[in-house]
Design an enzyme around this catalytic site. Structure first.
Site, PDB file in Angstrom:
ATOM      1  N   ARG A 206       2.590   2.162   4.502  1.00  0.00           N
ATOM      2  CA  ARG A 206       2.042   2.920   3.378  1.00  0.00           C
ATOM      3  C   ARG A 206       2.327   4.410   3.567  1.00  0.00           C
ATOM      4  O   ARG A 206       2.235   4.934   4.687  1.00  0.00           O
ATOM      5  CB  ARG A 206       0.533   2.665   3.311  1.00  0.00           C
ATOM      6  CG  ARG A 206      -0.211   3.384   2.214  1.00  0.00           C
ATOM      7  CD  ARG A 206      -1.592   2.755   2.044  1.00  0.00           C
ATOM      8  NE  ARG A 206      -2.286   2.584   3.314  1.00  0.00           N
ATOM      9  CZ  ARG A 206      -3.215   3.433   3.778  1.00  0.00           C
ATOM     10  NH1 ARG A 206      -3.516   4.521   3.094  1.00  0.00           N
ATOM     11  NH2 ARG A 206      -3.818   3.188   4.926  1.00  0.00           N
TER      12      ARG A 206
ATOM     13  N   LYS B 103       4.584  -6.168  15.137  1.00  0.00           N
ATOM     14  CA  LYS B 103       5.688  -6.934  14.555  1.00  0.00           C
ATOM     15  C   LYS B 103       7.029  -6.456  15.105  1.00  0.00           C
ATOM     16  O   LYS B 103       7.897  -7.267  15.469  1.00  0.00           O
ATOM     17  CB  LYS B 103       5.659  -6.815  13.032  1.00  0.00           C
ATOM     18  CG  LYS B 103       4.449  -7.461  12.393  1.00  0.00           C
ATOM     19  CD  LYS B 103       4.176  -6.927  10.992  1.00  0.00           C
ATOM     20  CE  LYS B 103       2.784  -7.352  10.535  1.00  0.00           C
ATOM     21  NZ  LYS B 103       2.288  -6.588   9.389  1.00  0.00           N
TER      22      LYS B 103
END
Length: 807
Positions: A543, A654
């Site tokens: 974001r 990740k």
């Protein structure tokens, strides 16, 4: 589900014909996708029914995870993988001349989430089911996603995201399970022989209709439920003609109802938008609780031991109205006394805090709260009165402390305070985040309730972010250490024996290059830009927000460009900088950051001395499927938030799991990742959380002084307003002013030199490919510690006290 390939092919052809009334050869890829997804759904439905039956018959304790968003991503491959059908289906489709990859592209991504909060919720649901725990999700079925992002002349443009336009194969509408949610009106109290009665009158009734989606455990019989609520108009008995004025009222009512489940995070820059957000939160909470209570009463009758069979977990403060709404049900509908209702509620609700940013701590104006939910406000007010009396007994005369801890204060209802007071557990999402909550943000509450506070560091599901996103690396891992890591992610530690093996390192490098080439192909198709797959892929995808400091990254790129202009022979490894992420529509500075990234990209593309060594790519419309393409291709993971501002982060996990090296601050889960992999396998820089908090509390930071004493930094900042960038001189004036005139709230200037040095370290490390590969393998080997399976086990044992249900 299918014993062999021929059985699958036969079932698939039959499903296609029954759905579309023609042969598969005549169908479109969309129709073929619908047939395959429908076939998988049918198989899940059988397990789903058995799972619910087992939960009911055994009377097990269940968890309900309330979250305002769920960023599920595409589900076809995940459900095939979890059903152990992926390989068989792929082979069967190949025999029919159908590409599974092409069918996957037909699936719209559910517009149910926007960022880390929603993706975490999705990972948690996957792990809950895969661990055979009885747990379900509760949220809202938004008709539109947050928005589709388009980049037009470097600016973000927001387009509608009608993800439900062609329906959602995975959902089951359950109109027989609908409930009524009430807004507005007034409360009439009555004292009778039966006790004190509450009558809610003159309210607006909203029909809440559930849509259930199956959540399959990995290679397990367990299939749990994600229940999403849709706001619909109440059925009308009046089928006759209506006047113009009545028609207008009907349409206004319909519009107000539909707006509740229309879009995630409506624009809160206006009062109406803020009220709509509050309305969404109560709608989700009231519908969800009514459903849970109704299900519980079917088997148990009394709610006196409700907390012994149910835990309701609230994911941040958006569902904090669970506390007063459960109290309302117990008091008004079940006729319990206050003490019993409060005992049940506070032993049922657990709360995860996700932020330390003051602006992210939700609070609602009392008048709007009271008008929208008059009975709930009465209960919140009573909670506050009793709580303040309790505080006064503990801290007599300490008015300021009591004000700071009140649920209602200064004309606002403070949702974090309500969540803490009304729950039995409060957890942070990284060790440092939890310590900041205890020492600073919620310090008074921690001193009062020390036993409530605990830490549960976030995690990610390795089934999606390694097995699905990076199948070549997954196969290589299995070939090297066996399959145990698939169900026990910490067994990735076994890769430590491969770190010194140059042959294994070469194989890892080949997989990485293949993934980089896939991303390069995508970039060429979508942007017409040709990028060098042998360059360092440096990725900053999240974001867009000031505290996540995309601007610091851009400042380094601008400085690197200046160094190359001054010395075109500068020995640097070619670097491709990837950015992706959305800015909230009303967040002006974040949208200006996107313009800056694209402006710098345009500048670099136009200068041959730069574009041979540097490229900047902004990939529009960041989403789960795009992350699944970027993450396996990344060499460098940018995790550069201002220390103490990022609660945890999961993007860092990740990237780590896919062999990227982190360049990061001392923030969130970065600290735990660095500890796990070793400082030599993590490139850290910048202020610590304590140093940042000292600046905030004691002052002493002078951005202008830093600017004046660092010529390279000064040159970069001056370029923002000098006209050297291919944009107007005033385009980035406000950004420039925020750093200098407003004293650089997120300490970009203070960390600039350390960041530049860390980037030089990245370049040096990458030049030694043997060392770099060892670092990559070390990161992969230790990433299993951050599997959401581990996190959920900690929740299950330490908070929820639920056990696996094996059948």
């Amino acid at each position: 589900m299918f014993h062999n390939k021929d059985a699958f092919i036969g079932a698939y052809l039959q499903k296609f014909q029954s759905l579309h009334g023609k042969g598969v050869d005549e169908g479109s890829n969309r129709e073929r996708y619908e047939a395959l997804a429908g076939l998988v759904r049918d198989g899940l439905a059988q397990k789903w029914s058995r799972t619910n039956k087992q939960y009911l018959e055994r009377g097990v304790k269940q968890v309900y995870y309330f979250s305002i968003e769920y960023l599920m991503g595409r589900l076809l491959i995940t459900n095939l993988l979890n059903s152990d059908m992926l390989e068989l289906c792929s082979e069967g489709l190949d025999e029919l001349g159908i590409s599974l990859d092409e069918l996957t592209e037909q699936e719209p991504e559910a517009g149910l989430g926007s960022g880390g909060l929603g993706r975490l919720a999705a990972c948690f649901l996957d792990s809950i089911a895969s661990l055979r725990l009885p747990g379900h999700g509760c949220g809202i079925r938004y008709r539109y996603g947050m928005f589709k992002q388009k980049i037009v002349d470097g600016y973000q443009a927001e387009l509608p995201d009608p993800w439900l336009r062609d329906g959602n194969v995975w959902e089951f509408r359950k109109p027989d399970k609908a409930v009524i949610v009430k807004f507005g009106g007034h409360i009439r109290e009555e004292q009778t022989d039966k006790g004190h009665l509450i009558h809610h009158e003159g309210y607006q009734a909203i029909l809440a209709v559930p849509y259930d989606m199956p959540v399959a455990g990995f290679r397990k019989e367990t299939v749990n439920t994600l229940r999403l609520w849709s706001a619909e108009v109440m059925p009308s008995d009046n089928d006759g003609p209506v006047s113009d004025s009545d028609y207008i009222k009907v349409m206004e009512y319909r519009r107000s109802v539909e707006s509740i489940s229309e879009i995630l995070y409506p624009d809160d820059s206006r009062y109406e938008g803020r009220v709509l957000r509050l309305k969404q939160q109560y709608f989700m909470v009231s519908a969800g609780l009514q459903s849970i209570v109704r299900r519980f009463k079917r088997k148990n009758g009394s709610l006196f031991d409700f907390h012994e069979k149910n835990t309701i977990h609230i994911n941040d403060t958006h569902p904090a109205l669970v506390v007063p709404e459960l109290m309302r049900i117990l008091l008004d509908e079940e006729s319990l006394g206050w003490d019993d209702a409060w005992r049940i509620t506070t032993n049922t609700v657990s709360y995860t805090n996700h932020t330390v940013l003051p602006e992210a701590f939700e609070k609602w104006p009392v008048e709007a709260f009271k008008e929208l939910m008059p009975r709930v406000f009465m209960i919140v007010n009573e909670i506050n009165e009793r709580w303040c009396r309790e505080l006064w007994n503990r801290y007599p005369g300490e008015w300021e402390r009591i004000r700071e801890m009140s649920v209602i204060a200064d004309g606002f209802v403070h949702m974090a305070h309500l969540a803490v007071v009304g729950s039995f557990s409060v957890n942070g999402v990284a060790k440092i985040h939890t310590e900041i909550l205890k020492k600073s943000v919620l310090r008074n509450f921690y001193e009062y309730f020390p036993s409530k506070f605990n830490n549960k560091t976030n995690g990610i599901t390795h089934r999606r972010w390694l097995m699905k996103a990076n199948p070549d690396l997954s196969d290589l891992i299995t070939e090297s250490i066996g399959q145990s890591w698939i169900t026990h992610a910490t067994d990735l530690h076994k890769l430590s024996t491969c770190i010194e093996d140059p042959e294994f390192g070469e194989k890892v490098a080949r997989v990485k290059l293949s993934n980089k080439m896939k991303l390069a192909d995508y970039v060429q198709k979508t942007t017409c830009k040709i990028i060098n797959p042998h360059s360092i892929f440096d990725c900053h995808i999240k974001r867009i927000h000031n505290y996540k400091r995309q601007v610091l990254n851009v400042m380094h790129i601008m400085d690197l460009a200046n160094q190359l202009r001054d010395n075109p022979a500068l020995d640097i490894t070619p670097r491709t900088f990837f950015f992706a992420g959305k800015a909230a529509p009303s967040y002006y500075q974040a949208k200006r950051t996107i313009k800056l990234i694209n402006t710098v990209a345009k500048m670099i593309d136009s200068e041959p001395v730069l574009n041979q060594k540097i490229q900047v790519i902004f990939l529009e419309n960041y989403r789960v499927s795009l992350a699944e393409l970027i993450v396996p291709a990344a060499d460098v993971s940018e995790q550069i938030s201002t220390a103490s501002k990022e609660a945890s982060g999961t993007g860092n996990m990740k990237f780590m799991m896919n062999g990227a090296i982190t360049i990061g601050t001392h923030d969130g889960a970065n600290i735990e990742i660095r500890s796990e992999v070793g400082a030599e396998n993590f490139v850290s820089f910048g202020l610590t959380a304590d140093e940042v908090m000292d600046f905030h509390q004691k002052g002493g930071y002078n951005a202008r002084k830093v600017y004046e004493t660092n010529p390279r930094l000064k040159r970069v900042l001056d370029q923002l307003i000098s006209g050297e960038l291919p944009a107007g001189k005033e385009e980035f004036r406000e950004l420039y002013d925020s750093l200098l005139i407003h004293n650089d709230e997120f300490f970009l200037l203070e960390d600039f030199s350390a960041y530049v040095a860390a980037q030089k370290q990245i370049d040096r490390l990458y030049k030694d490919q043997q060392r770099w590969r060892q670092m990559c393998i070390q990161n992969i080997a230790h990433s299993g510690e951050f599997s959401s399976d581990n996190t959920i086990l900690e929740y299950a044992v330490g908070i929820w006290q639920v056990k696996p249900v094996i059948f």
